[in-house]
Design a protein around this motif. Structure first.
Motif, PDB file in Angstrom:
ATOM      1  N   ALA A 103       1.219  -1.110  -0.102  1.00 25.90           N
ATOM      2  CA  ALA A 103       0.199  -0.540  -0.124  1.00 25.90           C
ATOM      3  C   ALA A 103       1.116   1.329  -0.378  1.00 25.90           C
ATOM      4  O   ALA A 103       2.077   0.992   0.355  1.00 25.90           O
ATOM      5  CB  ALA A 103      -0.714  -0.384   1.190  1.00 25.90           C
ATOM      6  N   ILE A 105       0.450   5.483   0.171  1.00 24.02           N
ATOM      7  CA  ILE A 105      -0.751   6.452   0.034  1.00 24.02           C
ATOM      8  C   ILE A 105      -0.280   8.339  -0.076  1.00 24.02           C
ATOM      9  O   ILE A 105       0.672   8.328   0.071  1.00 24.02           O
ATOM     10  CB  ILE A 105      -0.837   6.868   2.133  1.00 24.02           C
ATOM     11  CG1 ILE A 105      -1.208   5.754   2.806  1.00 24.02           C
ATOM     12  CG2 ILE A 105      -1.796   8.085   2.040  1.00 24.02           C
ATOM     13  CD1 ILE A 105      -1.187   5.898   4.296  1.00 24.02           C
ATOM     14  N   CYS A 110      -4.302  12.166   1.563  1.00 18.50           N
ATOM     15  CA  CYS A 110      -4.290  11.724   2.635  1.00 18.50           C
ATOM     16  C   CYS A 110      -5.047  13.275   3.861  1.00 18.50           C
ATOM     17  O   CYS A 110      -4.811  14.328   3.707  1.00 18.50           O
ATOM     18  CB  CYS A 110      -3.588  11.636   3.158  1.00 18.50           C
ATOM     19  SG  CYS A 110      -3.386  10.333   5.204  1.00 18.50           S
ATOM     20  N   CYS A 116      -7.452   3.976   7.648  1.00 19.70           N
ATOM     21  CA  CYS A 116      -7.422   2.371   7.234  1.00 19.70           C
ATOM     22  C   CYS A 116      -6.219   2.184   8.135  1.00 19.70           C
ATOM     23  O   CYS A 116      -6.075   1.083   8.214  1.00 19.70           O
ATOM     24  CB  CYS A 116      -6.341   3.384   6.566  1.00 19.70           C
ATOM     25  SG  CYS A 116      -5.549   4.984   6.766  1.00 19.70           S
ATOM     26  N   SER A 119      -8.398  -0.499  10.830  1.00 20.05           N
ATOM     27  CA  SER A 119      -8.108  -1.915   9.457  1.00 20.05           C
ATOM     28  C   SER A 119      -6.721  -2.252   9.011  1.00 20.05           C
ATOM     29  O   SER A 119      -7.114  -3.621   8.842  1.00 20.05           O
ATOM     30  CB  SER A 119      -8.563  -1.338   8.236  1.00 20.05           C
ATOM     31  OG  SER A 119      -8.066  -0.385   7.089  1.00 20.05           O
ATOM     32  N   CYS A 120      -5.859  -1.415   9.117  1.00 17.40           N
ATOM     33  CA  CYS A 120      -4.870  -2.440   9.172  1.00 17.40           C
ATOM     34  C   CYS A 120      -3.892  -4.234  10.307  1.00 17.40           C
ATOM     35  O   CYS A 120      -4.174  -3.920  11.285  1.00 17.40           O
ATOM     36  CB  CYS A 120      -3.477  -1.904   8.803  1.00 17.40           C
ATOM     37  SG  CYS A 120      -1.552  -2.433   8.750  1.00 17.40           S
ATOM     38  N   ILE A 125       0.540   0.936   8.666  1.00 16.33           N
ATOM     39  CA  ILE A 125       0.588   1.964   8.127  1.00 16.33           C
ATOM     40  C   ILE A 125       0.041   2.862   9.714  1.00 16.33           C
ATOM     41  O   ILE A 125       0.618   2.307  11.064  1.00 16.33           O
ATOM     42  CB  ILE A 125      -1.380   2.055   8.053  1.00 16.33           C
ATOM     43  CG1 ILE A 125      -1.400   1.536   6.401  1.00 16.33           C
ATOM     44  CG2 ILE A 125      -1.401   3.878   8.102  1.00 16.33           C
ATOM     45  CD1 ILE A 125      -2.829   1.613   6.092  1.00 16.33           C
ATOM     46  N   CYS A 146      -6.817  -2.373   4.164  1.00  9.95           N
ATOM     47  CA  CYS A 146      -7.094  -0.941   3.854  1.00  9.95           C
ATOM     48  C   CYS A 146      -7.422  -0.014   3.229  1.00  9.95           C
ATOM     49  O   CYS A 146      -7.853   1.343   2.653  1.00  9.95           O
ATOM     50  CB  CYS A 146      -5.951  -0.037   4.057  1.00  9.95           C
ATOM     51  SG  CYS A 146      -4.974  -0.712   2.923  1.00  9.95           S
ATOM     52  N   CYS A 150     -11.274   3.773   2.763  1.00  7.68           N
ATOM     53  CA  CYS A 150     -10.766   5.036   2.721  1.00  7.68           C
ATOM     54  C   CYS A 150     -12.220   6.094   2.400  1.00  7.68           C
ATOM     55  O   CYS A 150     -11.707   5.345   0.764  1.00  7.68           O
ATOM     56  CB  CYS A 150      -9.226   5.376   2.276  1.00  7.68           C
ATOM     57  SG  CYS A 150      -8.174   6.831   1.505  1.00  7.68           S
ATOM     58  N   ILE A 155      -5.030   5.122  -0.569  1.00  7.75           N
ATOM     59  CA  ILE A 155      -4.414   4.481  -0.912  1.00  7.75           C
ATOM     60  C   ILE A 155      -4.759   3.273  -2.189  1.00  7.75           C
ATOM     61  O   ILE A 155      -5.416   3.509  -2.323  1.00  7.75           O
ATOM     62  CB  ILE A 155      -4.532   3.288   0.036  1.00  7.75           C
ATOM     63  CG1 ILE A 155      -4.907   4.112   2.065  1.00  7.75           C
ATOM     64  CG2 ILE A 155      -3.789   2.696   0.634  1.00  7.75           C
ATOM     65  CD1 ILE A 155      -5.648   3.974   2.807  1.00  7.75           C
TER      66      ILE A 155
END
Length: 189
Positions: A103, A105, A110, A116, A119-120, A125, A146, A150, A155
């Motif tokens: 990934a 970003i 952002c 994110c 969720s990782c 991240i 991720c 978002c 991402i």
């Protein structure tokens, strides 16, 4: 005052003994094979195997409900280790091996929402609320979990640069195309 302290100590002792007895009497034994399988899995909790995490996948393998070839982050080395542990023949990865991705970003897009980060599954991240986030590329497994949370789609998944440790000999009919991996016994023959 002393009576209150003694009463609390007596109650604490009673409940401590009750908990100790309950722990022995109602002990639930874990599956030792599932524990060994779980210790081999990469613990990314990515769900790419079709299970919500590594422990449920380990339980399914131990019960014979699932095959050993579904963990994409573990790849072929994990399949070989599981086959060795369980005394099975190694099988080709069920999930087609895809190009390894990581990934990235976009710093201009952002907004620092931290969705994110939450969720990782491997904490690859980093960042803080309302601050620019970044990805530790060495920790990212490419699970793509991720991407969905978002809100600004900043991402992107990019291929990992091919270097010596990640390079594989590109031969037709090899393991990446779905044939069985070569075992040490076959190499000796």
């Amino acid at each position: 005052m002393l009576a209150a302290i003694l009463a609390i100590a007596a109650i604490a002792t009673f409940f401590g003994l009750l908990l100790g007895y309950s722990a022995i009497r109602f002990r639930v034994e874990g599956d030792p094979i599932a524990d060994q399988i779980d210790s081999l899995l990469p613990q990314t909790q990515c769900g790419q195997c079709g299970h919500p995490g590594c422990r449920p996948y380990a339980d399914a393998i131990a019960k014979g409900e699932d095959d050993i070839n579904k963990c994409l982050p573990g790849g072929e080395p994990l399949v070989l280790a599981l086959a060795d542990l369980l005394g099975r023949e190694p099988v080709a990865m069920e999930v087609k091996e895809k190009v390894p991705v990581v990934a990235v970003i976009d710093p201009n897009a952002c907004i620092g929402c931290t969705l994110c980060l939450q969720s990782c599954p491997v904490d690859a991240i980093v960042g803080a609320a309302k601050q620019l986030h970044g990805v530790l590329s060495g920790e990212c497994t490419g699970c793509e979990l991720c991407l969905a949370p978002c809100p600004v789609q900043c991402i992107h998944m990019v291929p990992v640069a091919e270097d010596i440790p990640r390079w594989r000999w590109p031969y037709p009919g090899g393991h990446a195309q779905g044939t069985k991996p070569v075992t040490p016994d076959q190499k000796a023959a």
